[in-house]
Design an enzyme around this catalytic site. Structure first.
Site, mmCIF file in Angstrom:
data_model
loop_
_atom_site.group_PDB
_atom_site.id
_atom_site.type_symbol
_atom_site.label_atom_id
_atom_site.label_comp_id
_atom_site.label_asym_id
_atom_site.label_seq_id
_atom_site.Cartn_x
_atom_site.Cartn_y
_atom_site.Cartn_z
ATOM 1 N N HIS A 1 2.484 -5.495 -2.637
ATOM 2 C CA HIS A 1 2.299 -4.707 -1.512
ATOM 3 C C HIS A 1 3.352 -3.415 -1.165
ATOM 4 C CE1 HIS A 1 5.279 -5.127 1.685
ATOM 5 N NE2 HIS A 1 5.540 -6.417 1.138
ATOM 6 N N CYS A 2 2.644 -2.502 -0.701
ATOM 7 C CA CYS A 2 3.595 -1.303 -0.166
ATOM 8 C C CYS A 2 3.406 -1.030 1.108
ATOM 9 C CB CYS A 2 3.236 0.052 -0.982
ATOM 10 S SG CYS A 2 1.900 0.390 -1.367
ATOM 11 N N GLU A 3 3.433 0.232 1.810
ATOM 12 C CA GLU A 3 3.155 0.267 3.153
ATOM 13 C C GLU A 3 1.699 0.060 3.538
ATOM 14 O OE1 GLU A 3 4.319 3.696 6.695
ATOM 15 O OE2 GLU A 3 4.423 4.111 4.743
#
Length: 238
Positions: free
Chosen positions: A99-101
Site C-alpha cells: 500500500h501507499c497513501e
C-alpha cells in the site's frame, strides 16, 4: 483422507486466496483487498493459511515515520525490496500486501516489479511463483487511517505533499520518475496470454507454493501486539 464433509470444507478454505477483487481500469492484474480484509489478516484469521506475512508500506520515509499501520515495514525502493525477497527466500507460504497513501501509484509500481522479478526468477519453471500471494490494499493508508486510527503507530497521518517535507517529496518523486523512465525503456517478456505480471489469483490461474524471506514476521504472533515500535524497519535508498 477426510472423515467428514466439514473437514473437506475447512481444507478448501485454507487453500483459497484472500477475498479480493480486480480494480477496473488498472493496467495490472494484481488483486486488491479491502481494509476489512487487512484487519482480518492482522487479527490472525488467516494464520493457518500463511507461514508469514508482510504489510509493505511504499510511502516515503517521512510519511511512514509520521504514522503507519502497526506492524508494517517501509520499502520505497523496488530494487532493494526485490533483493530482500529473492536473494534469501525460504520455504513456506508468504503473504505480501502493498500500500501507499492511496494505493494508486507507488504501491502498484512496487507490486508489479516484485511480480516481474518473480517471473524472471522462475522463468524455467513457469507458471511457478515464489510469491504467488501478492495484493494491494485498496484506498491505501488514507482510507485505512480514516476508519482505523487506533491500528496505526503513531496515530497520525502525514500526507505526501506536506509542506514541511516539500524538498524531500520533490527529490523522491524525481527518483520515481527516473526509475519509471528506465523501466519503460527496458525489455519486457510475455508469459502466456496475460503477460509477465499475471496474478495467480486471477480467474483460471492456479496457485503455487510460496516462499518466504528471512526478514518476514512469523504468523504465530500478532504483528500489532508484538511489533517493536522502537525499531521499525525503514528500507529506503536515495
Amino acid at each position: 483422507m477426510f472423515e467428514h464433509p466439514g473437514d473437506i470444507m475447512k481444507a478448501k478454505a485454507e487453500e483459497a486466496p484472500l477475498p479480493h477483487f480486480f480494480q477496473e481500469g488498472q493496467p495490472d492484474s494484481i488483486p486488491r483487498i479491502t481494509k476489512d480484509t487487512l484487519l482480518e489478516v492482522l487479527d490472525g484469521k488467516f494464520d493457518g493459511t500463511y507461514d508469514q506475512r508482510m504489510v509493505i508500506d511504499c510511502r516515503f520515509e517521512y510519511e511512514f515515520d509520521g504514522g503507519h499501520i502497526d506492524g508494517a515495514v517501509n520499502y520505497n525502493d523496488k530494487e532493494l525490496l526485490a533483493g530482500q525477497l529473492f536473494e534469501a527466500a525460504l520455504p513456506g507460504k508468504t503473504l505480501l500486501i502493498f500500500h501507499c497513501e492511496y494505493s494508486a501509484h507507488r504501491a502498484p509500481i512496487m507490486a508489479r516489479h516484485v511480480r516481474k522479478q518473480d517471473r524472471t526468477t522462475n522463468i524455467e519453471q513457469y507458471p511457478k511463483l515464489t510469491y504467488p500471494e501478492v495484493y494491494i490494499l485498496d484506498g491505501g493508508y488514507s482510507t485505512f487511517f480514516s476508519q482505523h486510527r487506533e491500528r496505526c503507530f503513531p496515530q497520525n497521518y502525514v500526507e505526501m505533499d506536506a509542506k514541511e517535507h516539500a524538498y524531500t517529496c520533490e527529490r523522491e518523486m524525481g527518483r520515481l520518475r527516473q526509475n519509471r523512465s528506465k523501466l519503460s525503456r527496458a525489455q519486457t517478456f510475455a508469459f502466456g496470454q496475460g503477460g509477465v505480471d499475471d496474478s495467480p489469483t486471477a480467474p483460471n490461474r492456479s496457485r503455487t507454493t510460496a516462499s518466504c524471506d528471512l526478514m518476514m514476521m512469523d504468523m504465530t504472533s500478532s504483528p500489532c501486539l508484538n511489533y517493536d515500535r522502537g525499531h521499525a524497519r525503514r528500507m529506503v535508498s536515495y
